[in-house]
Motif scaffolding. Structure first.
Motif, short mmCIF file in Angstrom:
data_model
loop_
_atom_site.label_atom_id
_atom_site.label_comp_id
_atom_site.label_asym_id
_atom_site.label_seq_id
_atom_site.Cartn_x
_atom_site.Cartn_y
_atom_site.Cartn_z
N ARG A 30 0.83 -1.18 -0.18
CA ARG A 30 0.09 -0.13 0.07
C ARG A 30 0.78 1.27 0.19
O ARG A 30 0.64 2.19 -0.70
N GLN A 31 1.83 1.25 0.64
CA GLN A 31 2.84 2.39 1.11
C GLN A 31 3.69 2.83 -0.55
O GLN A 31 3.66 3.72 -0.98
N GLN A 32 4.01 1.44 -0.99
CA GLN A 32 4.54 1.60 -2.39
C GLN A 32 3.67 2.11 -3.41
O GLN A 32 3.82 2.85 -4.31
N ALA A 33 2.48 1.38 -3.48
CA ALA A 33 1.43 2.24 -4.31
C ALA A 33 1.07 3.53 -4.31
O ALA A 33 1.08 4.41 -5.31
N VAL A 34 0.90 4.19 -2.99
CA VAL A 34 0.90 5.29 -2.63
C VAL A 34 2.11 6.21 -3.13
O VAL A 34 1.62 7.44 -3.78
N HIS A 45 -2.12 16.08 -5.57
CA HIS A 45 -2.52 14.68 -5.19
C HIS A 45 -3.25 14.89 -3.75
O HIS A 45 -2.71 16.01 -3.07
N THR A 46 -4.27 14.47 -3.51
CA THR A 46 -4.88 14.47 -2.22
C THR A 46 -5.27 13.26 -1.50
O THR A 46 -5.31 12.20 -2.35
N VAL A 47 -5.82 13.21 -0.33
CA VAL A 47 -5.81 11.86 0.31
C VAL A 47 -7.43 11.50 -0.32
O VAL A 47 -7.26 10.23 -0.84
N ARG A 48 -8.06 12.30 -0.64
CA ARG A 48 -9.26 11.80 -1.31
C ARG A 48 -8.94 11.05 -2.72
O ARG A 48 -9.51 10.34 -3.02
N GLY A 49 -8.26 12.14 -3.54
CA GLY A 49 -8.09 11.61 -4.89
C GLY A 49 -7.24 10.29 -4.80
O GLY A 49 -7.44 9.50 -5.78
N LEU A 50 -6.34 10.09 -3.94
CA LEU A 50 -5.51 8.83 -4.00
C LEU A 50 -6.43 7.69 -3.57
O LEU A 50 -6.24 6.56 -3.98
N ALA A 51 -7.38 7.97 -2.54
CA ALA A 51 -8.23 6.98 -2.05
C ALA A 51 -9.17 6.38 -3.17
O ALA A 51 -9.39 5.27 -3.58
N HIS A 53 -8.45 6.92 -6.54
CA HIS A 53 -7.53 6.11 -7.55
C HIS A 53 -7.23 4.77 -7.23
O HIS A 53 -7.23 4.06 -8.01
N LEU A 54 -6.78 4.53 -5.92
CA LEU A 54 -6.39 3.17 -5.60
C LEU A 54 -7.52 2.43 -5.17
O LEU A 54 -7.64 0.97 -4.77
N GLY A 55 -8.79 2.91 -4.85
CA GLY A 55 -9.76 1.99 -4.52
C GLY A 55 -9.88 1.76 -3.03
O GLY A 55 -10.18 0.58 -2.90
N ILE A 56 -8.99 2.43 -1.94
CA ILE A 56 -8.95 2.19 -0.79
C ILE A 56 -9.46 3.31 0.11
O ILE A 56 -9.70 4.46 -0.52
N ALA A 57 -9.95 3.00 1.41
CA ALA A 57 -10.52 3.95 2.28
C ALA A 57 -9.48 5.21 2.64
O ALA A 57 -8.10 4.76 2.38
N LYS A 58 -10.07 6.37 2.78
CA LYS A 58 -9.05 7.49 3.07
C LYS A 58 -8.22 7.25 4.35
O LYS A 58 -7.13 7.72 4.52
N ALA A 64 -0.74 5.17 5.51
CA ALA A 64 0.52 5.12 4.55
C ALA A 64 1.02 6.57 4.25
O ALA A 64 2.28 6.37 4.37
N LEU A 65 0.44 7.76 4.15
CA LEU A 65 1.26 8.91 4.19
C LEU A 65 1.86 9.15 5.40
O LEU A 65 2.97 9.86 5.26
N ASP A 66 1.44 8.68 6.47
CA ASP A 66 1.91 9.13 7.83
C ASP A 66 3.28 8.15 7.53
O ASP A 66 4.39 8.95 8.18
N ALA A 67 3.47 7.10 7.39
CA ALA A 67 4.84 6.16 7.28
C ALA A 67 5.60 6.89 6.38
O ALA A 67 6.85 7.22 6.54
N LEU A 68 5.02 7.42 5.11
CA LEU A 68 5.93 7.77 3.91
C LEU A 68 6.51 9.21 4.43
O LEU A 68 7.66 9.52 4.24
N GLU A 69 5.84 10.26 5.04
CA GLU A 69 6.15 11.15 5.73
C GLU A 69 7.19 11.24 6.63
O GLU A 69 8.32 11.75 6.83
N ARG A 70 7.00 10.33 7.71
CA ARG A 70 8.18 9.79 8.62
C ARG A 70 9.72 9.59 7.94
O ARG A 70 10.62 9.99 8.22
N LEU A 71 9.62 8.80 6.78
CA LEU A 71 10.69 8.82 5.99
C LEU A 71 11.18 9.49 5.11
O LEU A 71 12.13 9.54 4.43
#
Length: 126
Positions: A30-34, A45-51, A53-58, A64-71
């Motif tokens: 999921r993190q890789q896809a985001v 890109h917004t949370v709503r748009g990514l959700a 596009h990927l067909g998953i919940a906000k 996933a964004l929290d983890a990617l931002e920490r990195l």
């Protein structure tokens, strides 16, 4: 390049194996896809748009964004026209990670051993 199902899976296995042997962070699918969506698709890109596009919940996108931002792979920026909304952008560190992963995929596709000896791994990006 024409791949069979097994060939496609074998290519992915080799690339992922090389990735987990490297010192790069282990990202979930999921993190890789985001990250790839933010990096490779035109924004903003917004949370709503990514959700959508990927067909998953906000909330799943937010985690996933929290983890990617920490990195330091993405950054969140306020939308000046709508303060309730934020934009997500890739960072140079995020692009460095993706370029490195792309090299692993290309090496796997050419039959090369990518990644060499297993390196010390950094902590997971859970």
């Amino acid at each position: 390049m024409q791949l069979s199902e097994r060939g496609g899976l074998e290519l992915w296995r080799k690339a992922v194996t090389a990735s987990v042997r490297s010192d790069a962070p282990d990202l979930t699918a999921r993190q890789q896809a985001v990250l790839m969506s933010v990096a490779l698709m035109p924004g903003p890109h917004t949370v709503r748009g990514l959700a959508e596009h990927l067909g998953i919940a906000k909330p799943a996108i937010t985690r996933a964004l929290d983890a990617l931002e920490r990195l330091n792979f993405i950054r969140r920026l306020p939308d000046d026209s709508d303060l309730r909304s934020i934009f997500i952008e890739r960072t140079p560190d995020g692009m460095t990670y993706l370029r490195s992963f792309a090299r692993l995929v290309l090496a796997a596709a050419s039959g090369e051993e990518a990644g060499g000896k297993p390196a010390a791994k950094r902590s997971n990006a859970a």
